[in-house]
Scaffold this motif. Structure first.
Motif, PDB file in Angstrom:
ATOM      1  N   ASN A  39      32.100  48.843  72.644  1.00  0.00           N
ATOM      2  CA  ASN A  39      31.179  49.293  73.691  1.00  0.00           C
ATOM      3  C   ASN A  39      31.781  50.363  74.599  1.00  0.00           C
ATOM      4  N   ASP A  40      32.951  50.866  74.252  1.00  0.00           N
ATOM      5  CA  ASP A  40      33.579  51.918  75.053  1.00  0.00           C
ATOM      6  C   ASP A  40      32.981  53.270  74.665  1.00  0.00           C
ATOM      7  N   THR A  58      33.247  56.052  76.319  1.00  0.00           N
ATOM      8  CA  THR A  58      33.976  57.192  76.877  1.00  0.00           C
ATOM      9  C   THR A  58      34.708  57.981  75.806  1.00  0.00           C
ATOM     10  N   SER A  87      28.580  56.787  71.836  1.00  0.00           N
ATOM     11  CA  SER A  87      28.032  55.439  71.823  1.00  0.00           C
ATOM     12  C   SER A  87      27.864  54.957  70.386  1.00  0.00           C
ATOM     13  N   GLN A 138      28.820  47.677  79.365  1.00  0.00           N
ATOM     14  CA  GLN A 138      30.109  48.106  79.871  1.00  0.00           C
ATOM     15  C   GLN A 138      31.218  47.213  79.303  1.00  0.00           C
ATOM     16  N   SER A 155      34.806  45.232  79.012  1.00  0.00           N
ATOM     17  CA  SER A 155      35.603  44.545  80.017  1.00  0.00           C
ATOM     18  C   SER A 155      36.893  44.062  79.375  1.00  0.00           C
TER      19      SER A 155
END
Length: 338
Positions: free
Chosen positions: A297-298, A300, A304, A311, A313
């Motif tokens: 789910n990163d 950056t 995507s 987000q 974690s």
């Protein structure tokens, strides 16, 4: 034309069958064309050669003269339509199935074939400027050399492209759209991989799914922004027959084998799904182009992957576990959310 294949037809070794532009070939149920010699299909842009079902009345009319009592389904004037007979006890075959030849496919369309568009167990296949649409799997390769250029894979219910076995794989300027997975690599043999200029969009997980166990020495190159994925999905094999691919949970590097990720590679893992290393694992980034291992789910890095992303974690990524006797080299690598 149209020509109707009512019994299995074989082009013998040393024999060449030439199909000229504009020809239509229809197949009765379960019948096919096997090439042991040479097949030359000479379609043109405005006069393609069409391979389809005898039930397809939209091409050359009602060939089997049964009106609308049998229909193959929705079609779009494709060259290869409705291949892969679906029936209990029958293993579906690809529309084009290479089992040791040297095959080139250009400017063609594969659509509405039940299981596979094209398949290969050994030999060499080159695919250029072609479209694979609405198959379970667009192209399935269990071995041999593969070159795919400027080709579109879309709307596959499983994979646009599935590749396993040994050989060379070159994927250039291809477009993967709205497939469940754009591609899956089964790393069960040493394979030389080159990728450049490819694009992906849509789908369930928008990346290249990696499966193991890794056997041999495998190197994964930079993909140009497309992420590799290690997933926790296991269960029923993908594909069928000689083109069946086992479905394991996670990724394992076998003893005596190695997996190398080169500079710029992005690898994403689902929660608590990692790489079990019993052989060798090498993450070889550079100061300006590191290897990145992060959560699925990163968004950056590598864009995507998930249709609905949340987000990431702490602990939402994967792990690297080195077993006794294994080796590892990790240079210029970023590991996140492990």
């Amino acid at each position: 034309s149209p020509y109707v294949i009512k019994v299995p037809v074989t082009v013998s070794s040393g024999v060449t069958l030439t199909i000229q532009e504009g020809v239509i070939v229809k197949f009765e149920d379960t019948q096919g064309l096997t090439v042991l010699g040479s097949l030359q299909v000479q379609g043109q842009t405005d006069l393609p050669v069409t391979f389809t079902s005898v039930h397809d009345d939209t091409v050359a009319g009602d060939t089997n003269q049964n009106g609308t009592s049998t229909q193959p389904g929705d079609i779009s004037h494709s060259k290869f339509n409705f291949a892969g007979y679906q029936r209990t006890g029958v293993t579906p075959k690809p529309a084009v199935y290479n089992q040791g030849g040297t095959v080139t496919v250009r400017n063609s369309t594969f659509e509405n074939n039940w299981q596979f568009g094209a398949g290969q167990t050994t030999g060499s296949i080159t695919i250029i400027d072609t479209v694979f649409d609405l198959q379970n799997i667009g192209v399935a390769v269990k071995g041999g050399d593969v070159t795919i250029t400027r080709t579109t894979f879309k709307n596959a219910s499983k994979f646009g492209l599935m590749v396993g076995g040994a050989g060379a794989l070159t994927i250039s300027e291809d477009n993967f759209r709205n497939n469940y997975y754009p591609a899956g690599f089964w790393l069960d043999a040493a394979r030389q991989i080159q990728m450049n200029g490819n694009q992906t969009s849509g789908g369930y997980e928008n990346g290249i799914l990696l499966r193991g166990p890794v056997v041999g020495n495998v190197t994964l190159p930079k993909t140009g922004g497309i992420s590799y994925i290690v997933s926790g999905v296991g269960g029923t094999p993908d594909g069928s027959g000689a083109l069946s691919f086992p479905n394991f949970n996670g990724l394992e590097v076998s003893a005596g084998s190695s997996l190398t990720l080169t500079s710029g590679v992005i690898l994403k893992s689902k929660n608590e799904v990692g790489i079990e290393v019993k052989g060798g694992l090498n993450l070889l980034g550079t100061p300006t182009d590191p290897v990145i291992y992060t959560a699925i789910n990163d968004d950056t890095v590598g864009g995507s992957v998930k249709v609905v992303s949340i987000q990431p974690s702490f602990g939402s990524g994967g792990y690297l576990r080195f077993h006794p006797g294994s080796t590892g080299e990790i240079n210029n690598t970023t590991i996140k959310y492990g």
